[in-house]
Write a protein that holds these residues in place. Structure first.
Motif, PDB file in Angstrom:
ATOM      1  N   ASP A 189       0.838  -1.187   0.000  1.00  0.00           N
ATOM      2  CA  ASP A 189       0.000   0.000   0.000  1.00  0.00           C
ATOM      3  C   ASP A 189       0.884   1.251   0.000  1.00  0.00           C
ATOM      4  O   ASP A 189       2.111   1.159  -0.131  1.00  0.00           O
ATOM      5  CB  ASP A 189      -0.975   0.005   1.183  1.00  0.00           C
ATOM      6  CG  ASP A 189      -0.278   0.012   2.542  1.00  0.00           C
ATOM      7  OD1 ASP A 189       0.952   0.246   2.589  1.00  0.00           O
ATOM      8  OD2 ASP A 189      -0.958  -0.199   3.561  1.00  0.00           O
ATOM      9  N   GLU A 190       0.285   2.403   0.144  1.00  0.00           N
ATOM     10  CA  GLU A 190       1.054   3.657   0.092  1.00  0.00           C
ATOM     11  C   GLU A 190       2.001   3.809   1.278  1.00  0.00           C
ATOM     12  O   GLU A 190       2.915   4.640   1.256  1.00  0.00           O
ATOM     13  CB  GLU A 190       0.106   4.852   0.040  1.00  0.00           C
ATOM     14  CG  GLU A 190      -0.765   5.013   1.275  1.00  0.00           C
ATOM     15  CD  GLU A 190      -1.699   6.210   1.174  1.00  0.00           C
ATOM     16  OE1 GLU A 190      -1.183   7.343   1.073  1.00  0.00           O
ATOM     17  OE2 GLU A 190      -2.932   6.001   1.180  1.00  0.00           O
ATOM     18  N   TYR A 191       1.799   2.999   2.326  1.00  0.00           N
ATOM     19  CA  TYR A 191       2.648   3.063   3.511  1.00  0.00           C
ATOM     20  C   TYR A 191       3.761   2.008   3.471  1.00  0.00           C
ATOM     21  O   TYR A 191       4.451   1.789   4.457  1.00  0.00           O
ATOM     22  CB  TYR A 191       1.794   2.881   4.768  1.00  0.00           C
ATOM     23  CG  TYR A 191       0.640   3.844   4.840  1.00  0.00           C
ATOM     24  CD1 TYR A 191       0.843   5.169   5.203  1.00  0.00           C
ATOM     25  CD2 TYR A 191      -0.654   3.438   4.497  1.00  0.00           C
ATOM     26  CE1 TYR A 191      -0.217   6.070   5.251  1.00  0.00           C
ATOM     27  CE2 TYR A 191      -1.720   4.338   4.536  1.00  0.00           C
ATOM     28  CZ  TYR A 191      -1.495   5.646   4.912  1.00  0.00           C
ATOM     29  OH  TYR A 191      -2.555   6.537   4.945  1.00  0.00           O
ATOM     30  N   MET A 192       3.896   1.331   2.331  1.00  0.00           N
ATOM     31  CA  MET A 192       4.932   0.316   2.097  1.00  0.00           C
ATOM     32  C   MET A 192       4.707  -0.945   2.923  1.00  0.00           C
ATOM     33  O   MET A 192       5.639  -1.732   3.145  1.00  0.00           O
ATOM     34  CB  MET A 192       6.336   0.874   2.341  1.00  0.00           C
ATOM     35  CG  MET A 192       6.679   2.080   1.492  1.00  0.00           C
ATOM     36  SD  MET A 192       8.420   2.549   1.696  1.00  0.00           S
ATOM     37  CE  MET A 192       8.463   4.131   0.831  1.00  0.00           C
ATOM     38  N   CYS A 193       3.491  -1.158   3.389  1.00  0.00           N
ATOM     39  CA  CYS A 193       3.108  -2.389   4.078  1.00  0.00           C
ATOM     40  C   CYS A 193       2.133  -3.165   3.199  1.00  0.00           C
ATOM     41  O   CYS A 193       1.755  -2.708   2.117  1.00  0.00           O
ATOM     42  CB  CYS A 193       2.462  -2.068   5.428  1.00  0.00           C
ATOM     43  SG  CYS A 193       3.605  -1.382   6.651  1.00  0.00           S
ATOM     44  N   ILE A 194       1.697  -4.334   3.647  1.00  0.00           N
ATOM     45  CA  ILE A 194       0.733  -5.107   2.886  1.00  0.00           C
ATOM     46  C   ILE A 194      -0.557  -4.303   2.706  1.00  0.00           C
ATOM     47  O   ILE A 194      -1.029  -3.637   3.634  1.00  0.00           O
ATOM     48  CB  ILE A 194       0.453  -6.459   3.586  1.00  0.00           C
ATOM     49  CG1 ILE A 194      -0.347  -7.380   2.665  1.00  0.00           C
ATOM     50  CG2 ILE A 194      -0.224  -6.271   4.933  1.00  0.00           C
ATOM     51  CD1 ILE A 194      -0.435  -8.806   3.192  1.00  0.00           C
ATOM     52  N   ASN A 195      -1.109  -4.327   1.506  1.00  0.00           N
ATOM     53  CA  ASN A 195      -2.340  -3.599   1.202  1.00  0.00           C
ATOM     54  C   ASN A 195      -3.534  -4.419   1.686  1.00  0.00           C
ATOM     55  O   ASN A 195      -3.948  -5.387   1.044  1.00  0.00           O
ATOM     56  CB  ASN A 195      -2.443  -3.340  -0.298  1.00  0.00           C
ATOM     57  CG  ASN A 195      -3.564  -2.372  -0.647  1.00  0.00           C
ATOM     58  OD1 ASN A 195      -4.546  -2.249   0.102  1.00  0.00           O
ATOM     59  ND2 ASN A 195      -3.434  -1.686  -1.759  1.00  0.00           N
ATOM     60  N   ALA A 196      -4.080  -4.035   2.833  1.00  0.00           N
ATOM     61  CA  ALA A 196      -5.174  -4.799   3.437  1.00  0.00           C
ATOM     62  C   ALA A 196      -6.399  -4.861   2.533  1.00  0.00           C
ATOM     63  O   ALA A 196      -7.189  -5.816   2.612  1.00  0.00           O
ATOM     64  CB  ALA A 196      -5.543  -4.191   4.788  1.00  0.00           C
ATOM     65  N   GLU A 197      -6.565  -3.873   1.654  1.00  0.00           N
ATOM     66  CA  GLU A 197      -7.718  -3.848   0.753  1.00  0.00           C
ATOM     67  C   GLU A 197      -7.633  -4.931  -0.324  1.00  0.00           C
ATOM     68  O   GLU A 197      -8.634  -5.245  -0.969  1.00  0.00           O
ATOM     69  CB  GLU A 197      -7.837  -2.480   0.081  1.00  0.00           C
ATOM     70  CG  GLU A 197      -8.022  -1.321   1.053  1.00  0.00           C
ATOM     71  CD  GLU A 197      -9.306  -1.431   1.854  1.00  0.00           C
ATOM     72  OE1 GLU A 197     -10.303  -1.975   1.325  1.00  0.00           O
ATOM     73  OE2 GLU A 197      -9.320  -0.984   3.018  1.00  0.00           O
ATOM     74  N   LYS A 198      -6.448  -5.508  -0.509  1.00  0.00           N
ATOM     75  CA  LYS A 198      -6.269  -6.512  -1.563  1.00  0.00           C
ATOM     76  C   LYS A 198      -6.102  -7.925  -1.020  1.00  0.00           C
ATOM     77  O   LYS A 198      -5.852  -8.863  -1.783  1.00  0.00           O
ATOM     78  CB  LYS A 198      -5.054  -6.139  -2.424  1.00  0.00           C
ATOM     79  CG  LYS A 198      -5.231  -4.844  -3.197  1.00  0.00           C
ATOM     80  CD  LYS A 198      -4.068  -4.594  -4.149  1.00  0.00           C
ATOM     81  CE  LYS A 198      -4.319  -3.344  -4.987  1.00  0.00           C
ATOM     82  NZ  LYS A 198      -3.233  -3.119  -5.973  1.00  0.00           N
ATOM     83  N   ILE A 199      -6.252  -8.091   0.274  1.00  0.00           N
ATOM     84  CA  ILE A 199      -6.057  -9.409   0.878  1.00  0.00           C
ATOM     85  C   ILE A 199      -7.200 -10.354   0.544  1.00  0.00           C
ATOM     86  O   ILE A 199      -6.983 -11.516   0.151  1.00  0.00           O
ATOM     87  CB  ILE A 199      -5.897  -9.280   2.408  1.00  0.00           C
ATOM     88  CG1 ILE A 199      -4.558  -8.619   2.746  1.00  0.00           C
ATOM     89  CG2 ILE A 199      -5.997 -10.649   3.079  1.00  0.00           C
ATOM     90  CD1 ILE A 199      -4.350  -8.363   4.227  1.00  0.00           C
ATOM     91  N   GLU A 200      -8.412  -9.885   0.694  1.00  0.00           N
ATOM     92  CA  GLU A 200      -9.577 -10.767   0.598  1.00  0.00           C
ATOM     93  C   GLU A 200      -9.659 -11.479  -0.746  1.00  0.00           C
ATOM     94  O   GLU A 200     -10.050 -12.655  -0.824  1.00  0.00           O
ATOM     95  CB  GLU A 200     -10.856  -9.965   0.866  1.00  0.00           C
ATOM     96  CG  GLU A 200     -12.038 -10.830   1.268  1.00  0.00           C
ATOM     97  CD  GLU A 200     -13.162 -10.034   1.914  1.00  0.00           C
ATOM     98  OE1 GLU A 200     -14.160 -10.668   2.301  1.00  0.00           O
ATOM     99  OE2 GLU A 200     -13.042  -8.801   2.029  1.00  0.00           O
ATOM    100  N   GLU A 201      -9.256 -10.798  -1.815  1.00  0.00           N
ATOM    101  CA  GLU A 201      -9.334 -11.404  -3.148  1.00  0.00           C
ATOM    102  C   GLU A 201      -8.355 -12.555  -3.337  1.00  0.00           C
ATOM    103  O   GLU A 201      -8.492 -13.343  -4.278  1.00  0.00           O
ATOM    104  CB  GLU A 201      -9.079 -10.342  -4.223  1.00  0.00           C
ATOM    105  CG  GLU A 201      -7.694  -9.740  -4.186  1.00  0.00           C
ATOM    106  CD  GLU A 201      -7.543  -8.514  -5.053  1.00  0.00           C
ATOM    107  OE1 GLU A 201      -6.598  -8.488  -5.872  1.00  0.00           O
ATOM    108  OE2 GLU A 201      -8.365  -7.579  -4.927  1.00  0.00           O
TER     109      GLU A 201
END
Length: 363
Positions: free
Chosen positions: A106-118
């Motif tokens: 994500d923009e914070y250089m961590c895992i993008n939580a919005e893309k996990i579920e898919e």
């Protein structure tokens, strides 16, 4: 003036007499493995992190491997992992013959939580949240997804000692939190070291057995374990460091604030800060168009930097079998090709910080 990227010697000198006293205490005790220093450190670290149990091990990587194993994740199982991270996070999965499923940054250089579920399938057993560079992932979102699909949560806290999300300490959100005490970390040993944190009594007992040949009592091997124990000397050193953890975090945050306020060069993108989480700035990553040119420029000015991490795990030769390409994870690939970490550590002199700011602005 040469500005080192970091200086372990300077960090040591801050509390040299305390480190030496701790080391001599262990040497003179005649007890070097699974003794009172480890017990006390485990109690003190668990208390500082607000959890019931701490299990000291040989390294942060071993902590990750044991966490996955203790949660009974194995061959054919899938674990959600960030595409942008150090490879140790993924080794924790693959050493147990499980399959890493990568999710972009994500923009914070961590895992993008919005893309996990898919990415979740019937084989998914856990989500690994890596609090990279010292900043929290979106743990509220990750926990909600995990609860929805009955998944375990493993926190990789190798770089975030003392950071929090929504005022809850990192390492206490998931089923288990994994820490590294590599010497450069906010809480660093004078060698390798690691630990696991959990509030689960049964999981803690299993982890203690796993780290010690699968036994609670010598020669009574109840499960298949390994030998990965945090030794007495490192535990004693870490007890000193733990006393000064908040002090060190405060200093790095002070340096980071100077960078954030002082660097005005639009060619240098500063790290984004998550409002609901804290950042202890184990590293200070910036993004530039030409990574090598910028690094060479600073070196010519007497400033050493590092790149984290130029080859992301999905592009590593050891994981070639998964057949990923740079194009599969756009944000993680961009970070890998454009990130530069500026010098930041608790004993860094302020005149060196000011020199870094001046030279970055002149780039």
């Amino acid at each position: 003036m040469m500005v080192e990227y970091t200086s372990l010697k300077r960090n040591y000198d801050l509390y040299a007499s305390e480190y030496e006293e701790a080391a001599l205490r262990v040497l003179r005790s005649g007890w070097y493995i699974l003794g009172p220093e480890l017990e006390k450190f485990e109690e003190e670290f668990a208390d500082r992190m607000g959890v019931k149990h701490c299990i000291g091990v040989n390294s942060g990587t071993d902590a990750l491997i044991l966490a996955v194993r203790a949660l009974e994740i194995g061959e054919g199982d899938e674990v959600i992992v960030p595409a942008g991270t150090y490879i140790a996070s993924v080794i924790g999965v693959t050493e147990n013959k499980a399959i890493p499923v990568f999710v972009d940054s994500d923009e914070y250089m961590c895992i993008n939580a919005e893309k996990i579920e898919e990415k979740i399938t019937e084989k998914t057993k856990a989500i690994m949240a890596v609090h990279l560079y010292g900043q929290a992932c979106d743990m509220d979102k990750i926990k909600k997804i995990a609860d929805k699909y009955s998944l375990k949560v493993i926190e990789d806290c190798a770089q975030c000692h003392g950071a929090s999300f929504e005022n809850k300490i990192l390492g206490s959100w998931g089923n288990v939190g994994c820490f590294s005490f590599y010497p450069t970390k906010p809480l660093g040993a004078l060698g390798d070291g690691g630990a696991l944190l959990t509030n689960d009594d049964k999981l803690a007992d299993k982890l203690r057995m796993l780290r010690n040949y699968g036994s609670k009592i010598k020669y009574h091997n109840e499960i298949e374990g390994v030998n990965t124990r945090l030794d007495e000397l490192q535990a004693a050193v870490l007890r000193v460091g733990l006393k000064h953890l908040d002090e060190g975090n405060k200093k790095r945050i002070e340096i980071a604030t100077m960078y954030l306020n002082g660097i005005k060069n639009l060619k240098v993108k500063l790290p984004a800060l998550r409002e609901s989480g804290s950042h202890v700035f184990h590293l200070f990553p910036v993004l530039v168009d030409d990574q090598q040119k910028f690094q060479n420029y600073l070196l010519e000015k007497g400033i050493k930097t590092q790149i984290h991490y130029p080859i992301p795990p999905y592009m590593s030769a050891c994981y070639r079998k998964y057949e990923y390409s740079w194009e599969d994870y756009e944000q993680a690939s961009y970070i890998a090709k454009h990130e530069i970490s500026l010098p930041i550590y608790s004993a860094m002199p302020m005149e060196e910080v000011r020199k870094v700011i001046e030279c970055v602005n002149l780039y």
